[in-house]
Design an enzyme around this catalytic site. Structure first.
Site, short mmCIF file in Angstrom:
data_model
loop_
_atom_site.label_atom_id
_atom_site.label_comp_id
_atom_site.label_asym_id
_atom_site.label_seq_id
_atom_site.Cartn_x
_atom_site.Cartn_y
_atom_site.Cartn_z
N ASP A 57 0.85 -1.19 0.00
CA ASP A 57 0.00 0.00 0.00
C ASP A 57 0.88 1.24 0.00
OD1 ASP A 57 -2.55 -0.82 -0.21
OD2 ASP A 57 -3.18 -0.30 1.82
N ASP A 109 -4.42 2.34 -4.73
CA ASP A 109 -2.98 2.48 -4.53
C ASP A 109 -2.38 1.22 -3.93
OD1 ASP A 109 -4.11 2.61 -2.07
OD2 ASP A 109 -3.11 4.44 -1.42
#
Length: 697
Positions: free
Chosen positions: A315, A358
């Site tokens: 992440d 993301d």
């Protein structure tokens, strides 16, 4: 942001434009029966699906079970949905017809793709159905040609339709005249076309051993079907029916079938192309989650001794701030650059995938735990030291990485991905910019895993319709039922029934409350509408979170739902929960005012629980308050809760608000509440929650 010419996004746009050019509805479902892509014609045929918003990602059952006008055209809607699911999962290519809510019909064909997905096409056959119906009516009412011949072939009787046919070429069908002579004269006069041979005309005279059904071609291009039958007295009865329309329709159907087969072949090829595209991320060009899971499961299935596969769930920390500063288009550019950067930092045989947003993942083979941690730690460090130039600014990124490996009897791609995701969540909650190993001995890991596990169960429950709505009565001073509060339960189909306290906290943390609130609203509105139609002076009260009420998409969905059930507002009430979830309650006041104008009464739920109850009451337009069950529970032992109850009663009286005390469980509590001036109650003392159908019956 714009993709380079010929890039994945351009191809995706081209494919969607190609789909939208088709006259048939088209949809592709993946191996989990979730909608991958559809064209505009699909929505035109089934406009009621628009209330679901973005359809992609929903499974077929969620689409097929939406209440719609089609159900009014079938005798048993539930059986209809079951049959649709059966035909869908069979996907054997056999066509079948279903009704449309606009009165038309479509012909459905569903086929399995080589990868296990399903390609569905819907061809509008409303015109064909209408023509077929018209032809049947016309044949019933038209005056077919009729002629009766004696055993030796003389004309006994000819009706007007038959007489008019021969009169067109100057031949009169007179009684006692020979019919074969009339046929020969009609042939010379040009009545018949070249396709009607002398042998066919000879059969029409009715040889004793022949009872033919002969198609007769006329010179005008029309066609007749001559049906001759010998009767017991030796006479021959003949009916000549105009089948011109059928002959033309047969040719049209032959042509249409050829066209459909060509389209089906093209769609099959397109489906294979879409299937390949479905494994790639449109933005970065990396493999997507589906491709990653497929590859891991393939490796696990191919190897007799399970290979050790390490998965890193990545992440980008605080990526939202990038979008806030430079916009989503520049943020997309940064994701593309990060994907290339990630590729350059890893080995050539490491599989890198974009999971979504993301989030990325990397599959590492042939290494041990120490090496996996070394690679992940180095990736965190090198990312921290790299600047990404975007829109004239430079961004330094940090990563949170969760590491997990396959192993155990139930090892699968989905299982290891959940474990890596869990470890990543722990890394983020522990301060970000770090690597976290999935370790079941770590309490933080097990707690986070339980939370993520609930997310999967909640999503599955929504897709498989495993949620249950129960109702609990709200009573007045005389004990009479005035309404019901809708309460949700989760049935995991394995004997487990869970109340909201088990799964709603996880749903809130994971952003699933909007879907749950929508599900509850759809059910509650149908029950409220039923009460109104039956003339029962009761209501159904539904809990909706403040965050959901602040969502414009939910506003549109709820208004459309109310419009579909006119008058349901009289039997519907809304309880606002989680008012602390949004920064400004002014975001929802306008929408609440619109609902009140429609006749829906609004309540502030959980009053007295937390510090913002009185502030929320000042800001929100409500018709009543519901005292939190914890205040009722401790009313007799905690003077603060008694003071809260008195304050709430005083406010309700002064503002002319309705007040309901929740959590009434015994007679002592009830007497105290009555003494304080409470007139409406809810709790186990009066009624335990029941499934909605049982409660309303």
């Amino acid at each position: 942001m714009a993709m380079p010419s010929g890039g994945p996004r351009r191809r995706d746009v081209d494919l969607r434009e190609t789909l939208d050019f088709l006259s048939d509805g088209f949809a592709l479902f993946d191996t989990d029966d979730r909608l991958v892509v559809h064209n505009d014609r699909f929505i035109e045929l089934f406009p009621f699906l628009s209330v679901l918003g973005d359809l992609e990602g929903l499974n077929f059952f969620a689409l097929a079970s939406v209440p719609c006008g089609e159900w009014s055209r079938v005798p048993d809607p539930d059986a209809y949905v079951v049959e649709r699911m059966r035909r869908h999962h069979r996907a054997d290519g056999e066509p079948f017809d279903i009704p449309l809510e606009n009165g038309g019909w479509v012909r459905v064909r569903e086929r399995r793709t080589p990868t296990g997905g399903i390609v569905s096409t819907w061809t509008d056959i409303s015109e064909l159905k209408e023509v077929e119906h018209t032809l049947r009516d016309a044949i019933d009412g038209i005056g077919e040609g009729f002629i009766l011949l004696s055993p030796d072939g003389q004309i006994v009787l000819a009706n007007a339709s038959m007489s008019r046919l021969f009169a067109k070429v100057g031949v009169t069908l007179r009684p006692s005249a020979r019919f074969d002579t009339a046929l020969e004269a009609a042939k010379r006069g040009g009545l018949f076309g070249p396709a009607t041979t002398d042998d066919a005309l000879a059969l029409l005279t009715g040889r004793p051993d022949a009872e033919p059904r002969i198609e007769i071609a006329l010179s005008t291009g029309a066609w007749l079907l001559a049906s001759h039958r010998r009767m017991e007295d030796g006479c021959l009865a003949a009916v000549w029916t105009d089948v011109t329309a059928q002959k033309r329709r047969e040719q049209e159907l032959i042509d249409a079938r050829s066209q459909v087969e060509e389209q089906a072949a093209a769609l099959g090829e397109f489906a294979r192309l879409v299937s390949r595209q479905a494994r790639s991320d449109a933005l970065t060009g990396l493999p997507n989650r589906f491709a990653l899971e497929e590859r891991i499961d393939q490796l696990l299935a191919e190897e007799k001794d399970q290979p050790e596969i390490w998965l890193g769930f990545i992440d980008i920390d605080h990526f939202k701030t990038v979008n806030d500063r430079v916009g989503h288009a520049a943020g997309d550019r940064l994701l593309i650059d990060f994907a290339a950067f990630l590729r350059n930092q890893l080995r050539a045989d490491d599989l890198i995938a974009r999971i979504g947003g993301d989030s990325f993942a990397v599959m590492l083979l042939g290494i041990d735990e120490a090496e996996a941690q070394r690679i992940a730690t180095r990736l965190v460090a090198v990312t921290r030291g790299h600047l990404f130039p975007i829109s004239g600014q430079s961004f330094a990124l940090s990563l949170s990485i969760g590491l997990a490996r396959t192993g155990g009897p139930d090892s699968s791609a989905r299982a290891v991905l959940v474990c890596a995701d869990t470890a990543c969540c722990v890394a983020k909650e522990s301060g970000r910019d770090r690597v976290q190993l999935y370790d079941t001995g770590d309490p933080k890991v097990t707690d986070t895993h339980e939370r993520i596990s609930w997310a999967e169960r909640i999503r599955s429950a929504l897709e498989l319709d495993q949620l249950i709505l129960e109702l609990q009565a709200i009573v007045g001073t005389d004990g009479g039922v005035q309404g019901y509060e809708a309460l949700i339960r989760l049935d995991d189909n394995m004997g487990g029934m869970y109340g909201p306290a088990h799964f709603l906290p996880a749903a809130r943390r994971l952003g699933l409350m909007r879907r749950i609130d929508s599900w509850v609203c759809r059910r509650a509105v149908t029950y409220a509408s039923r009460l109104v139609r039956r003339g029962i002076q009761r209501y159904v009260s539904v809990n909706i979170g403040a965050r959901t009420l602040a969502d414009p998409g939910f506003h549109k969905e709820l208004v459309q739902l109310l419009d579909r059930y006119p008058g349901c507002e009289k039997g519907l009430r809304i309880e606002i929960t989680e008012t602390e979830a949004i920064h400004s309650l002014s975001e929802i006041t306008g929408f609440l005012a619109r609902l009140r104008q429609r006749g829906i009464r609004i309540y502030l739920d959980d009053f007295g629980n937390g510090y913002n109850s009185f502030d929320a009451l000042k800001q929100l337009p409500v018709d009543g308050i519901k005292i939190d069950w914890r205040v009722t529970r401790d009313l007799l032992v905690d003077p603060i809760d008694e003071a809260l109850m008195k304050a709430a009663i005083s406010i309700a009286h002064s503002l002319d608000l309705e007040l309901v005390a929740e959590g009434v469980e015994n007679d002592t509590q009830l007497r105290k509440l009555r003494e304080l001036g409470v007139a409406k109650y809810q709790g186990y003392y009066f009624h335990r929650p029941q499934p909605a159908e049982a409660a309303l019956s």
